[in-house]
Motif scaffolding. Structure first.
Motif, PDB file in Angstrom:
ATOM      1  N   GLN A  31       6.396   4.030   5.889  1.00  0.00           N
ATOM      2  CA  GLN A  31       6.368   2.588   6.159  1.00  0.00           C
ATOM      3  C   GLN A  31       6.630   1.758   4.909  1.00  0.00           C
ATOM      4  O   GLN A  31       6.476   0.529   4.923  1.00  0.00           O
ATOM      5  CB  GLN A  31       5.046   2.212   6.820  1.00  0.00           C
ATOM      6  N   GLY A  32       6.986   2.422   3.841  1.00  0.00           N
ATOM      7  CA  GLY A  32       7.447   1.695   2.657  1.00  0.00           C
ATOM      8  C   GLY A  32       6.362   0.949   1.914  1.00  0.00           C
ATOM      9  O   GLY A  32       5.195   1.343   1.926  1.00  0.00           O
ATOM     10  N   LEU A  33       6.772  -0.161   1.290  1.00  0.00           N
ATOM     11  CA  LEU A  33       5.870  -0.929   0.425  1.00  0.00           C
ATOM     12  C   LEU A  33       5.125  -1.998   1.229  1.00  0.00           C
ATOM     13  O   LEU A  33       5.254  -3.195   0.952  1.00  0.00           O
ATOM     14  CB  LEU A  33       6.672  -1.604  -0.681  1.00  0.00           C
ATOM     15  N   ALA A  34       4.336  -1.545   2.195  1.00  0.00           N
ATOM     16  CA  ALA A  34       3.585  -2.501   3.017  1.00  0.00           C
ATOM     17  C   ALA A  34       2.581  -3.275   2.172  1.00  0.00           C
ATOM     18  O   ALA A  34       2.168  -4.373   2.539  1.00  0.00           O
ATOM     19  CB  ALA A  34       2.880  -1.759   4.149  1.00  0.00           C
ATOM     20  N   THR A  35       2.187  -2.715   1.043  1.00  0.00           N
ATOM     21  CA  THR A  35       1.159  -3.341   0.211  1.00  0.00           C
ATOM     22  C   THR A  35       1.755  -4.064  -1.007  1.00  0.00           C
ATOM     23  O   THR A  35       1.049  -4.297  -1.990  1.00  0.00           O
ATOM     24  CB  THR A  35       0.184  -2.259  -0.296  1.00  0.00           C
ATOM     25  N   ALA A  36       3.028  -4.424  -0.916  1.00  0.00           N
ATOM     26  CA  ALA A  36       3.732  -4.954  -2.096  1.00  0.00           C
ATOM     27  C   ALA A  36       2.978  -6.091  -2.790  1.00  0.00           C
ATOM     28  O   ALA A  36       2.869  -6.112  -4.028  1.00  0.00           O
ATOM     29  CB  ALA A  36       5.134  -5.411  -1.704  1.00  0.00           C
ATOM     30  N   ALA A  37       2.442  -7.018  -2.018  1.00  0.00           N
ATOM     31  CA  ALA A  37       1.790  -8.180  -2.636  1.00  0.00           C
ATOM     32  C   ALA A  37       0.559  -7.754  -3.433  1.00  0.00           C
ATOM     33  O   ALA A  37       0.298  -8.260  -4.537  1.00  0.00           O
ATOM     34  CB  ALA A  37       1.392  -9.190  -1.557  1.00  0.00           C
ATOM     35  N   MET A  38      -0.184  -6.799  -2.900  1.00  0.00           N
ATOM     36  CA  MET A  38      -1.379  -6.314  -3.606  1.00  0.00           C
ATOM     37  C   MET A  38      -0.987  -5.513  -4.852  1.00  0.00           C
ATOM     38  O   MET A  38      -1.636  -5.598  -5.888  1.00  0.00           O
ATOM     39  CB  MET A  38      -2.219  -5.415  -2.676  1.00  0.00           C
ATOM     40  N   ILE A  39       0.086  -4.743  -4.717  1.00  0.00           N
ATOM     41  CA  ILE A  39       0.538  -3.957  -5.882  1.00  0.00           C
ATOM     42  C   ILE A  39       0.984  -4.897  -7.002  1.00  0.00           C
ATOM     43  O   ILE A  39       0.708  -4.653  -8.178  1.00  0.00           O
ATOM     44  CB  ILE A  39       1.657  -2.975  -5.465  1.00  0.00           C
ATOM     45  N   GLU A  40       1.596  -6.015  -6.644  1.00  0.00           N
ATOM     46  CA  GLU A  40       1.977  -6.992  -7.673  1.00  0.00           C
ATOM     47  C   GLU A  40       0.745  -7.520  -8.407  1.00  0.00           C
ATOM     48  O   GLU A  40       0.768  -7.693  -9.625  1.00  0.00           O
ATOM     49  CB  GLU A  40       2.778  -8.134  -7.050  1.00  0.00           C
ATOM     50  N   LEU A  41      -0.319  -7.753  -7.654  1.00  0.00           N
ATOM     51  CA  LEU A  41      -1.558  -8.221  -8.301  1.00  0.00           C
ATOM     52  C   LEU A  41      -2.110  -7.157  -9.241  1.00  0.00           C
ATOM     53  O   LEU A  41      -2.582  -7.462 -10.338  1.00  0.00           O
ATOM     54  CB  LEU A  41      -2.626  -8.547  -7.240  1.00  0.00           C
ATOM     55  N   ILE A  42      -2.054  -5.904  -8.800  1.00  0.00           N
ATOM     56  CA  ILE A  42      -2.556  -4.804  -9.645  1.00  0.00           C
ATOM     57  C   ILE A  42      -1.744  -4.745 -10.942  1.00  0.00           C
ATOM     58  O   ILE A  42      -2.302  -4.653 -12.038  1.00  0.00           O
ATOM     59  CB  ILE A  42      -2.485  -3.447  -8.903  1.00  0.00           C
TER      60      ILE A  42
END
Lengths: 70, 259
Positions: free
Chosen positions: B162-173
Motif C-alpha cells: 500500500q505504499g507510503l500511506a504514512t508519508a505525512a507522519m514520516i515527514e514529521l519524523i
C-alpha cells in the motif's frame, strides 16, 4: 552397543549415544555447525565449547539458522 | 561521497533488501546481487535437515560487501527479542539487529512498548539497533534518545504493497530526527521508494515488492535506481510547491501583442 539417552532437538525426541557432546550431535544430523546457533537448555553454546559440552538425558537443544526474512 | 552512516558503519547503497518470500534461494541471491544492497535482512529459524537450502548464512556472506542485519521476527515481547538478538549476533557476527516485535499476525503492527524496551536494552549492550516502528514521531524521538542507530517507520502494513500511506507522519519524523530514518515495509513500486528518498529518508528497506515481482532481480535493480535517483533529488533540493501557476516562459512582449 553403547547406552542411549534421549534429548529434545528442536522440540522432537532425538536418541543419542551416552556421552555425546554438542559437536557429536551436529555431525550426527549432518551439520558442519558453522552456520548454526546452538542452545542447550536456553544457554548459547559457542563453537569453541561444543566438543566439551556433553549432553544429558532430557536436555533441550535448539538449533537455529538464518533463513529468509524481511 | 554520499554515504549512509549507521553507527560507525558506512554504506554506499541506500537500499536494504529483505530475503523473505522469494520463490527460491537462487532467485533471492540473484536479486540481492542485482540490488547492490550492502545491508541484507535475515530471520532466525529452527534448523531442518530436510530443508538445507533454507540456510542462507553461507551464500549471503559469500556476496562481497554484504553485512547481515538479522531481525527478531517471531518475538512478541521485549525479552524474546533481546534473546533472539543475542542468538543472532552469535551467528552473524554483525552488531546490526532489526528489532521487530509484532504480536498480532492479522496486521503485523509493531508493538511500540515492547519495541522501545528491547531497543533500550540492546542499544545499551552495544547493538546497532534498527527498530521497525509505526510512523510515530514521539516514539521515534524516544528511540533516538536511548541510542538506536536509526528508526524504521512503516510506509504501510508489511507485505501490503500500500505504499507510503504514512508519508505525512514520516515527514514529521524526518524533521525531528538526528538519526537516519529508513522506510521499512509496505512499498510496492520503485517510484514510492524514490518518493521516500526525496522526502529525506536515508534509506529504504524492501522485501515483498522485489520477492514477489514477476522478475525479482530486475525489480531489485529498478528499486536501486529509484533509491539513487530519489536521494540525488533530495540532495539537489526540490522546488517549493505553489498554489498557483508560475510561468516558465515570458508572458509579455509577444510579437507585438502590446501594440
Amino acid at each position: 552397543m553403547s547406552q542411549m539417552i534421549t534429548i529434545e532437538l528442536n522440540g522432537q525426541k532425538q536418541p543419542l549415544p551416552t556421552g555425546s557432546a554438542v559437536s557429536d550431535l551436529l555431525s550426527i544430523i549432518g551439520s558442519d555447525g558453522k552456520s548454526v546457533a546452538v542452545l542447550v537448555n536456553q544457554q548459547i553454546i559457542r563453537p569453541e565449547n561444543r566438543s566439551a559440552r556433553i549432553l544429558q538425558e532430557g536436555d533441550e537443544v535448539e538449533l537455529l539458522i538464518f533463513a529468509g526474512g524481511g | 561521497m554520499d554515504l549512509l552512516q549507521l553507527g560507525s558503519y558506512t554504506f554506499s547503497s541506500r537500499l536494504i533488501i529483505g530475503t523473505g518470500k522469494f520463490s527460491s534461494a537462487t532467485v533471492m541471491l540473484q536479486a540481492v546481487r542485482a540490488s547492490g544492497a550492502q545491508l541484507v535482512t535475515v530471520a532466525l529459524r529452527r534448523f531442518n535437515r530436510e530443508q538445507a537450502e533454507d540456510d542462507l548464512f553461507g551464500p549471503l556472506s559469500a556476496i562481497e560487501g554484504v553485512t547481515l542485519m538479522p531481525n527478531t521476527s517471531g518475538a512478541s515481547t521485549a525479552a524474546e527479542a533481546v534473546r533472539a538478538a543475542h542468538i543472532a549476533r552469535e551467528l552473524s557476527g554483525s552488531p546490526f539487529i532489526k528489532v521487530e516485535i509484532h504480536p498480532n499476525p492479522q496486521h503485523l503492527m509493531p508493538d511500540p512498548i515492547e519495541t522501545f524496551e528491547a531497543a533500550r536494552i540492546l542499544a545499551k549492550e552495544g547493538f546497532l539497533v534498527m527498530p521497525y516502528i509505526t510512523a510515530d514521531p514521539v516514539l521515534a524521538k524516544r528511540l533516538e534518545e536511548v541510542g538506536c542507530a536509526a528508526v524504521m517507520p512503516l510506509g504501510s502494513a508489511i507485505g501490503s504493497g500500500q505504499g507510503l500511506a504514512t508519508a505525512a507522519m514520516i515527514e514529521l519524523i524526518i524533521r525531528e530526527s538526528s538519526i537516519p530514518v529508513i522506510v521499512d515495509a509496505g512499498l510496492r513500486s520503485p517510484s514510492e521508494a524514490a518518493h521516500a528518498m526525496e522526502m529525506g529518508c536515508e534509506a529504504v528497506l524492501v522485501n515483498s515488492a522485489v520477492a514477489v515481482a514477476g522478475n525479482p532481480p530486475e525489480m531489485a535493480e529498478a528499486f536501486a535506481e529509484a533509491v539513487a535517483a530519489g536521494r540525488k533529488a533530495f540532495r539537489a533540493g526540490l522546488m517549493q510547491k505553489s498554489g498557483s501557476a508560475i510561468a516558465t516562459s515570458p508572458l509579455t512582449a509577444f510579437l507585438g501583442a502590446n501594440g
